[in-house]
Scaffold this active site. Structure first.
Site, PDB file in Angstrom:
ATOM      1  N   HIS A 329       0.821  -1.166  -0.082  1.00 58.10           N
ATOM      2  CA  HIS A 329      -0.020  -0.279   0.046  1.00 58.10           C
ATOM      3  C   HIS A 329       0.791   1.286   0.119  1.00 58.10           C
ATOM      4  O   HIS A 329       1.870   1.406   0.593  1.00 58.10           O
ATOM      5  CB  HIS A 329      -1.022   0.001   1.065  1.00 58.10           C
ATOM      6  CG  HIS A 329      -1.874   0.863   1.150  1.00 58.10           C
ATOM      7  ND1 HIS A 329      -1.900   2.360   1.407  1.00 58.10           N
ATOM      8  CD2 HIS A 329      -3.269   0.955   0.601  1.00 58.10           C
ATOM      9  CE1 HIS A 329      -2.997   2.907   1.279  1.00 58.10           C
ATOM     10  NE2 HIS A 329      -3.956   2.152   0.940  1.00 58.10           N
ATOM     11  N   ASP A 386      -7.860  -4.608  -0.321  1.00 56.11           N
ATOM     12  CA  ASP A 386      -8.621  -5.468  -1.621  1.00 56.11           C
ATOM     13  C   ASP A 386      -8.295  -6.719  -1.813  1.00 56.11           C
ATOM     14  O   ASP A 386      -9.065  -7.539  -2.218  1.00 56.11           O
ATOM     15  CB  ASP A 386      -7.659  -4.557  -2.837  1.00 56.11           C
ATOM     16  CG  ASP A 386      -8.496  -2.985  -2.980  1.00 56.11           C
ATOM     17  OD1 ASP A 386      -9.610  -2.714  -2.773  1.00 56.11           O
ATOM     18  OD2 ASP A 386      -7.444  -2.270  -3.311  1.00 56.11           O
TER      19      ASP A 386
HETATM   20  N1  ACO Z   1       4.349  -7.480  -5.108  1.00 58.00           N
HETATM   21  C1  ACO Z   1       5.613  -7.392  -5.398  1.00 58.00           C
HETATM   22  N2  ACO Z   1       6.329  -6.319  -5.062  1.00 58.00           N
HETATM   23  C2  ACO Z   1       5.898  -5.325  -4.694  1.00 58.00           C
HETATM   24  C3  ACO Z   1       4.506  -5.229  -4.537  1.00 58.00           C
HETATM   25  C4  ACO Z   1       3.720  -6.262  -4.938  1.00 58.00           C
HETATM   26  N3  ACO Z   1       2.230  -6.190  -4.811  1.00 58.00           N
HETATM   27  N4  ACO Z   1       4.190  -3.972  -3.984  1.00 58.00           N
HETATM   28  C5  ACO Z   1       5.274  -3.398  -3.852  1.00 58.00           C
HETATM   29  N5  ACO Z   1       6.328  -4.094  -4.246  1.00 58.00           N
HETATM   30  C6  ACO Z   1       7.925  -3.833  -4.106  1.00 58.00           C
HETATM   31  C7  ACO Z   1       8.504  -3.146  -5.155  1.00 58.00           C
HETATM   32  O1  ACO Z   1       8.826  -3.727  -6.306  1.00 58.00           O
HETATM   33  C8  ACO Z   1       9.332  -2.407  -4.714  1.00 58.00           C
HETATM   34  O2  ACO Z   1      10.637  -3.166  -4.506  1.00 58.00           O
HETATM   35  P1  ACO Z   1      11.942  -2.435  -4.471  1.00 58.00           P
HETATM   36  O3  ACO Z   1      12.413  -1.721  -3.214  1.00 58.00           O
HETATM   37  O4  ACO Z   1      12.926  -3.704  -4.512  1.00 58.00           O
HETATM   38  O5  ACO Z   1      12.264  -1.760  -5.503  1.00 58.00           O
HETATM   39  C9  ACO Z   1       8.867  -2.162  -3.311  1.00 58.00           C
HETATM   40  O6  ACO Z   1       7.957  -3.540  -2.926  1.00 58.00           O
HETATM   41  C10 ACO Z   1       8.120  -0.867  -2.990  1.00 58.00           C
HETATM   42  O7  ACO Z   1       7.215  -0.571  -3.755  1.00 58.00           O
HETATM   43  P2  ACO Z   1       6.726   0.533  -4.205  1.00 58.00           P
HETATM   44  O8  ACO Z   1       5.851   0.373  -5.593  1.00 58.00           O
HETATM   45  O9  ACO Z   1       7.713   1.757  -4.192  1.00 58.00           O
HETATM   46  O10 ACO Z   1       5.688   0.894  -3.226  1.00 58.00           O
HETATM   47  P3  ACO Z   1       4.273   1.886  -3.431  1.00 58.00           P
HETATM   48  O11 ACO Z   1       4.202   2.686  -2.259  1.00 58.00           O
HETATM   49  O12 ACO Z   1       4.748   3.017  -4.654  1.00 58.00           O
HETATM   50  O13 ACO Z   1       3.134   1.046  -4.304  1.00 58.00           O
HETATM   51  C11 ACO Z   1       1.062  -0.303  -4.453  1.00 58.00           C
HETATM   52  C12 ACO Z   1       2.097   0.674  -3.576  1.00 58.00           C
HETATM   53  C13 ACO Z   1       0.922   0.585  -5.767  1.00 58.00           C
HETATM   54  C14 ACO Z   1      -0.128  -0.502  -3.494  1.00 58.00           C
HETATM   55  C15 ACO Z   1       1.752  -1.485  -4.759  1.00 58.00           C
HETATM   56  O14 ACO Z   1       2.189  -2.296  -3.422  1.00 58.00           O
HETATM   57  C16 ACO Z   1       1.232  -2.365  -5.847  1.00 58.00           C
HETATM   58  O15 ACO Z   1       1.376  -2.053  -6.896  1.00 58.00           O
HETATM   59  N6  ACO Z   1       0.451  -3.396  -5.124  1.00 58.00           N
HETATM   60  C17 ACO Z   1      -0.493  -4.222  -5.907  1.00 58.00           C
HETATM   61  C18 ACO Z   1      -1.586  -3.724  -6.374  1.00 58.00           C
HETATM   62  C19 ACO Z   1      -2.754  -3.390  -5.128  1.00 58.00           C
HETATM   63  O16 ACO Z   1      -3.053  -4.177  -4.543  1.00 58.00           O
HETATM   64  N7  ACO Z   1      -3.307  -1.876  -5.031  1.00 58.00           N
HETATM   65  C20 ACO Z   1      -4.260  -1.737  -4.084  1.00 58.00           C
HETATM   66  C21 ACO Z   1      -4.055  -0.989  -3.231  1.00 58.00           C
HETATM   67  S1  ACO Z   1      -4.814  -0.767  -1.707  1.00 58.00           S
HETATM   68  C22 ACO Z   1      -6.126   0.387  -2.358  1.00 58.00           C
HETATM   69  O17 ACO Z   1      -6.124   1.164  -3.227  1.00 58.00           O
HETATM   70  C23 ACO Z   1      -7.506   0.429  -1.600  1.00 58.00           C
END
Ligand code: ACO
Length: 452
Positions: A329, A386
């Site tokens: 998140h 979610d």
């Molecule tokens: N699966 C695998 N790796 C992940 C995931 C995931 N779901 N989410 C984050 N990471 C990793 C990234 O690759 C990154 O790795 P690194 O540090 O080695 O480069 C690290 O975790 C940090 O990720 P960011 O993208 O920088 O985190 P951010 O806060 O920008 O993203 C987000 C948050 C968009 C929700 C992300 O976790 C994601 O894409 N999740 C899947 C989609 C999802 O479930 N969205 C719903 C959110 S809840 C809502 O909206 C009500």
């Protein structure tokens, strides 16, 4: 060029901020081309600090650039407080856990919109008003005959909510508090009907009229699942699950759809038009569409033989472009308090329905594998709201295309509360961001026969 920015609490006395609930907290110094400018720092009731840049352009000729508004506070707000580091979410000061345990969705909607918990009489009057506005104008039902059978229910919801302003023209004056209140009650009462009709349309079943003897969530489930030819009993566990899901989605401060509602409302567009825009913003897979994406991912894993580890490994590979939907998140970096709340509901429903669905097995395995995996532990990637909401809706037999519509039903009181708060603000302005132009400089027009 700005060369330094630092807060200087001892510098010139900061003016009292115009926003209720905030106080001055010194000045921030900004040096541009050798000239130092002082900008007030304000602090909110939970200690969040911000630099007030209202006079930046008039003082310096410069604007700020912040794509995605990652560092930009668009407003002050007294509705919802969240702290992503500590996993805190509160509506009007009350923790989400307490509200989910002690209130139903209608009571929480009242709290968000009116700012205080209702008395018994106020709540009774509110429920009664919502119950008596549940039908939509009979002529609106004919819309459903015209929409294509395979139309996405979010497209229908946005259109029909926008069309409320054509049928209910007696409550469009944004400056008349009574008319606004009538629109608020109409929206809360009618959105479940609008949503349920879109599902009935998609599966070719007759539209079920609302039943005012049922509670808010019972009535919605009745309109969604009942058919005229037999009795339908609403499962109380489904009602409880839906109620909690609507509560945990009811507000989340300045997210994309809420900011959209405020943006559109700032032009004094009526409430129905503003909420219709919010529904459109929520539709996108980067926002409200994530629970649908999560179930679709689980379906993909099932169809591919159910090898959970393969997908966990894939999610860890940066170049795969694959992420585990429903994990991580942007704001909550320890845990999502909403996910924690609905996990127990998810477990309870799965145990109760005892229906074999390979998707549920995969969801449970995925949760276990990912929570024990160093990659996910190190990056603080926990199942988010979610992940569980998608699984719960699936267990209740709600079609995947309806998931985002249910999110919209839950978010509606938050949108309304923000729209009202914005209109009541003494500092309200039309939202009109600026830009840094990056296109062509002045060019000479070339007649079409000389272009080539
Ligand atoms: N699966 C695998 N790796 C992940 C995931 C995931 N779901 N989410 C984050 N990471 C990793 C990234 O690759 C990154 O790795 P690194 O540090 O080695 O480069 C690290 O975790 C940090 O990720 P960011 O993208 O920088 O985190 P951010 O806060 O920008 O993203 C987000 C948050 C968009 C929700 C992300 O976790 C994601 O894409 N999740 C899947 C989609 C999802 O479930 N969205 C719903 C959110 S809840 C809502 O909206 C009500």
């Amino acid at each position: 060029m700005p060369s330094s920015t630092q807060t200087s609490p001892s510098a010139p006395a900061a003016p009292a901020p115009p926003w209720p609930g905030t106080r001055a907290d010194g000045m921030a110094g900004l040096e541009i081309g050798g000239t130092r400018h002082e900008l007030p720092v304000i602090v909110g009731t939970e200690g969040e600090r911000a630099i007030d840049i209202a006079k930046l352009r008039s003082q310096t000729g410069l604007i700020t650039l912040d794509e995605g508004y990652v560092n930009t506070g668009s407003t002050t707000s007294a509705i919802t407080f969240l702290d992503g580091e500590q996993g805190i979410l509160r509506y009007r000061g009350y923790p989400i856990e307490v509200l989910a345990e002690k209130c139903d969705f209608v009571e929480v909607a009242y709290l968000l919109i009116y700012g205080q918990l209702p008395t018994t009489e106020e709540l009774h009057a509110f429920r009664s008003s919502l119950s008596h506005h549940t039908m939509i104008h009979e002529d609106m039902r004919s819309f459903y005959g015209a929409f294509p059978r395979d139309a996405h229910p979010m497209a229908i919801a946005g259109s029909v909510v926008g069309a409320l302003s054509t049928f209910y023209q007696d409550s469009l004056d944004v400056r008349d508090p009574r008319q606004v209140e009538v629109s608020v009650h109409r929206l809360l009462a009618k959105l479940p009907t609008i949503a349920a009709y879109s599902h009935k349309k998609s599966c070719g079943q007759p539209l079920m009229y609302p039943r005012n003897d049922l509670s808010y969530c019972e009535n919605f489930l009745h309109m969604l699942f009942a058919v005229p030819c037999e009795e339908y009993r609403v499962d109380p566990d489904f009602t409880e699950a839906l109620d909690t899901l609507l509560i945990v989605h009811a507000d989340h401060e300045q997210n994309c759809s809420t900011s959209t509602v405020r943006m559109v409302g700032s032009s004094d567009a009526n409430l129905f038009a503003s909420i219709s825009a919010g529904i459109s913003a929520l539709w996108g897979p980067l926002h409200g569409g994530a629970n649908q994406a999560c179930v679709e991912m689980l379906e993909r894993i099932v169809a591919d033989g159910g090898d959970v580890k393969k997908y966990v490994d894939l999610a860890k590979k940066k170049d795969s472009g694959f992420r585990l939907m429903g994990f991580g998140h942007r704001v909550y970096k320890n845990y999502d308090p909403r996910a924690k709340l609905i996990k127990s509901i998810c477990d309870k429903l799965l145990a109760k329905i005892a229906r074999h669905d390979p998707l549920f097995d995969i969801a449970q395995q995925l949760e276990e594998v990912a929570l024990a995996d160093d990659y996910f532990i190190e990056r603080k990637l926990y199942p988010n709201v979610d992940f569980y909401s998608g699984v719960i809706y699936r267990a209740m037999g709600i079609p995947v295309q309806m998931f985002t519509v249910l999110f919209a039903m839950g978010r509606l009181p938050g949108w309304i509360a923000h729209w009202i708060e914005m209109h009541q603000s003494p500092t309200k302005k039309i939202c009109r961001p600026r830009q840094v132009y990056s296109g062509e400089n002045l060019r000479e027009f070339v007649p079409i026969n000389q272009r080539g």
